[in-house]
Scaffold this motif. Structure first.
Motif, short mmCIF file in Angstrom:
data_model
loop_
_atom_site.label_atom_id
_atom_site.label_comp_id
_atom_site.label_asym_id
_atom_site.label_seq_id
_atom_site.Cartn_x
_atom_site.Cartn_y
_atom_site.Cartn_z
N ASP A 4 -8.97 1.72 -1.36
CA ASP A 4 -8.58 0.50 -1.16
C ASP A 4 -9.22 -0.27 -2.21
O ASP A 4 -8.75 -1.60 -2.69
CB ASP A 4 -8.66 -0.24 0.66
CG ASP A 4 -7.70 -0.03 1.08
OD1 ASP A 4 -6.48 0.66 0.90
OD2 ASP A 4 -8.42 0.71 2.35
N HIS A 27 0.14 2.88 -2.93
CA HIS A 27 -1.30 2.54 -2.48
C HIS A 27 -0.84 1.95 -0.75
O HIS A 27 -1.62 2.41 0.15
CB HIS A 27 -1.70 1.00 -3.03
CG HIS A 27 -3.06 0.39 -2.08
ND1 HIS A 27 -3.34 -0.52 -0.93
CD2 HIS A 27 -4.53 0.42 -2.40
CE1 HIS A 27 -4.07 -0.31 -0.66
NE2 HIS A 27 -4.98 0.12 -1.12
N GLU A 28 0.06 1.72 -0.85
CA GLU A 28 1.08 1.72 1.10
C GLU A 28 0.90 2.95 1.71
O GLU A 28 0.34 2.96 3.21
CB GLU A 28 2.28 1.10 1.05
CG GLU A 28 2.28 -0.45 0.36
CD GLU A 28 2.59 -0.63 -1.11
OE1 GLU A 28 2.17 0.44 -1.60
OE2 GLU A 28 3.29 -1.88 -1.11
N LYS A 58 -7.37 -6.44 6.64
CA LYS A 58 -5.99 -6.43 5.95
C LYS A 58 -5.28 -5.26 6.33
O LYS A 58 -5.36 -4.47 7.15
CB LYS A 58 -6.16 -5.99 5.18
CG LYS A 58 -7.22 -6.51 3.45
CD LYS A 58 -7.40 -5.91 2.10
CE LYS A 58 -8.08 -7.17 0.83
NZ LYS A 58 -8.05 -6.28 0.09
N GLU A 106 -0.09 -1.14 -8.88
CA GLU A 106 -0.30 0.36 -7.04
C GLU A 106 0.96 0.89 -7.76
O GLU A 106 1.12 1.36 -6.83
CB GLU A 106 0.02 -0.77 -5.36
CG GLU A 106 -0.99 -2.14 -5.37
CD GLU A 106 -0.78 -2.60 -4.37
OE1 GLU A 106 -2.04 -2.72 -3.91
OE2 GLU A 106 0.24 -2.36 -3.72
N ASP A 144 -2.93 2.56 7.71
CA ASP A 144 -2.30 1.47 6.91
C ASP A 144 -1.32 0.33 6.60
O ASP A 144 -1.11 -0.58 6.10
CB ASP A 144 -1.29 2.78 5.97
CG ASP A 144 -1.70 4.00 4.89
OD1 ASP A 144 -3.00 3.57 4.32
OD2 ASP A 144 -1.44 4.92 5.18
N SER A 151 -10.59 3.29 2.20
CA SER A 151 -11.06 2.52 2.35
C SER A 151 -11.76 2.71 1.01
O SER A 151 -11.65 1.40 -0.10
CB SER A 151 -12.58 2.00 3.13
OG SER A 151 -12.16 1.75 4.76
N ARG A 201 -7.70 -0.89 7.75
CA ARG A 201 -8.74 0.22 7.91
C ARG A 201 -9.86 -0.59 9.02
O ARG A 201 -10.40 0.36 9.90
CB ARG A 201 -9.57 0.84 7.20
CG ARG A 201 -8.57 1.08 5.81
CD ARG A 201 -7.89 2.03 5.52
NE ARG A 201 -7.46 1.63 4.25
CZ ARG A 201 -6.27 2.23 4.33
NH1 ARG A 201 -5.44 2.58 5.66
NH2 ARG A 201 -5.39 2.35 3.09
#
Length: 526
Positions: free
Chosen positions: A115, A378-379, A178, A510, A60, A112, A64
């Motif tokens: 994501d 999402h975090e 990311k 998100e 996170d 992933s 990833r």
């Protein structure tokens, strides 16, 4: 191309388990150490379970890609080490490393998907990935058998190397890098160590209670107490640390809590019971090892179907509660049907029953991933994804231990009742003791020795027939009891599903029920 890369990585992780199981007999013939065989599988499950929460948290923060590539690299090196192992302890050591790599791959691949796609679209893609895992389970035994028979059991490990290397190259090219922006964050390594120690101690206690010491032994009780103390220390650590491995705020989400409970129960009832069916097939049905290995094929095919179809339906309708309840109900039906198994039943009976189990699993497992990911921001995608995987594995190990105890106790009672005192006295205590192991028929070499010992007695053929018949009835009775227990656990999972709320699946953005706490807030709460 990115989806194919991720699916290839998941396929490698799933293929490993099904291929290795097929190679077991020749592996033992080469390396010896039959008493260590269960650890070849146990240490993989232990290490893959322990690493997932930390990997989820770190991915996170740092992204990833680096962890997924690192997991695949470790998996490749460990696979090569397993193939080159010269002893059973050496093989087990490399299996620990392989489990760390496999657990990292699974945690990062599913995160992933979160994501890449919003929850409203995620179901159909997670269904495809579950289908990929199912395909690896279907083709694995065939690949393992061909490699073992025509090359070597070592090739079952070496085959992972080129496939994993291909997946690693594809992910390196296609998966974007990311990581969370902002200042450098302090990782909760103490919490990770406490959770790892608590999990390892608890899983070892469950495993040894089943296989070695018994549930009431001082060793088992002391390890369970130690696990609880470590768990209490972990909870205290998580409440005060700003970057907790399992942030306390995720437990404010009703969907996450209910989903975790349901996943543990479902994992215990499905993955914790299926490994005892080969014992029934080879003992009560007198089937071959190949036949016992194929007993889960109908389940896998049914699971492949509903995971793909269910994912498409979920993405189009956005409704998940009915799908989960339907899946759990189908699984409950399967466990009830499996309670009717008896000596001499045709194999197609089990095939039909396992279809119901597979249909249910294919609806539940992908959907629970979407539900838990949708419940948080999402975090926290990696954290909740790892927590869901962690819950499933904890449920599976607990189920294996508990239902293993059911198998042992139920078989012991039924076998003693079936064989009768006269045959018991004629066979003798030492030989009869070997028949008290319900898995005796799975060790063909040991079983052949026992058969010869009984045939050497007066009226040996009749005594052997009596002992084998009692063993068959005992195993059938024990498996029925296992699925009575499994039905009760699945019913609890169905009750848990009632408490799920039907939250809208996010389409963009998100925003979610649970937002990540800032370091300052988390510190204040601790």
């Amino acid at each position: 191309m990115l989806l194919v890369s991720l699916m290839l990585a998941m396929f490698v992780s799933g293929l490993n388990q099904s291929v290795v199981a097929t190679a077991t007999p020749k592996m033992l013939a080469d390396l010896g150490g039959f008493e260590l065989l269960p650890w070849v599988f146990t240490v993989y499950l232990l290490s893959s379970t322990v690493c997932t929460p930390l990997v989820g948290k770190l991915s996170d923060i740092y992204g990833r890609k680096v962890f997924l590539l690192g997991g695949i690299a470790l998996f490749v090196l460990a696979s090569a080490g397993c193939g080159a192992a010269m002893s059973m302890p050496m093989l087990i050591a490399f299996r620990v490393l392989q489990g760390l790599g496999g657990g990292t791959i699974m945690a990062c691949v599913v995160a992933s998907i979160g994501d890449l796609f919003p929850p409203a679209e995620r179901g159909k893609y997670i269904g495809l990935f579950v289908g990929t895992m199912t395909m690896s389970a279907l083709v694995g035994p065939a690949i393992g058998g061909l490699l073992t028979d025509h090359v070597s059991w070592r090739a079952c490990f070496y085959v992972n190397v080129p496939v994993a290397a291909l997946a690693m190259t594809a992910i390196w090219i296609n998966l974007p890098s990311k990581q969370r922006s902002g200042k450098r964050r302090k990782i909760d390594y103490a919490g990770a160590m406490l959770l790892s120690a608590a999990t390892t101690t608890a899983l070892l206690a469950l495993t040894w209670a089943h296989r070695a010491y018994g549930w009431e032994s001082p060793q088992t009780i002391s390890m369970i107490i130690a696990a609880l103390v470590l768990l209490a220390g972990f909870i205290a650590q998580e409440r005060r640390h700003p970057e907790a491995i399992l942030p306390p705020e995720i437990f404010r989400s009703r969907e996450f809590v209910v989903g975790s409970v349901l996943t543990i129960l479902f994992g215990a009832a499905t993955q914790g019971t299926v490994q005892y069916l080969p014992t029934f097939v080879q003992t009560a049905m007198q089937g071959s090892a190949t036949a016992s290995g194929l007993v889960t094929t109908p389940q896998s095919l049914a699971m492949l179907l509903t995971s793909v179809v269910g994912g498409q339906v979920l993405s189009r309708t956005g409704r998940y509660k009915v799908q989960v309840m339907l899946g759990v109900s189908l699984t409950l039906s399967g466990t009830i049907m499996l309670q009717t198994l008896n000596v001499g039943d045709p194999s197609w009976h089990i095939a039909i029953f396992m279809v119901f189990m597979g249909l249910g699993s294919g609806l539940v497992m992908p959907t629970m991933s979407v539900i838990t990911q949708n419940a948080v921001s999402h975090e926290m995608m990696g954290v909740v994804t790892a927590a869901r995987q962690f819950s499933m594995q904890i449920g599976a190990v607990t189920g294996v231990a508990v239902f293993g105890a059911v198998l042992a106790s139920s078989y012991e009672s039924s076998f003693s009742s079936e064989i009768g005192p006269e045959a018991s006295a004629a066979i003798g205590t030492d030989v009869l003791e070997k028949f008290h192991d319900p898995t005796l028929a799975l060790n063909q070499r040991e079983f052949a020795i026992v058969q010869e010992e009984v045939r050497g007695l007066d009226d040996g053929e009749a005594l052997l027939a009596s002992a084998v018949s009692a063993q068959q009835e005992g195993v059938a009775s024990a498996v029925r009891d296992i699925y009575r227990g499994a039905a009760a656990v699945v019913f609890l999972a169905l009750l848990s599903a009632v408490f799920l709320r039907e939250l809208p699946l996010r389409k963009r953005g998100e925003t979610s029920v649970v937002e990540p706490a800032s370091p300052r807030t988390a510190t204040a709460e601790g």
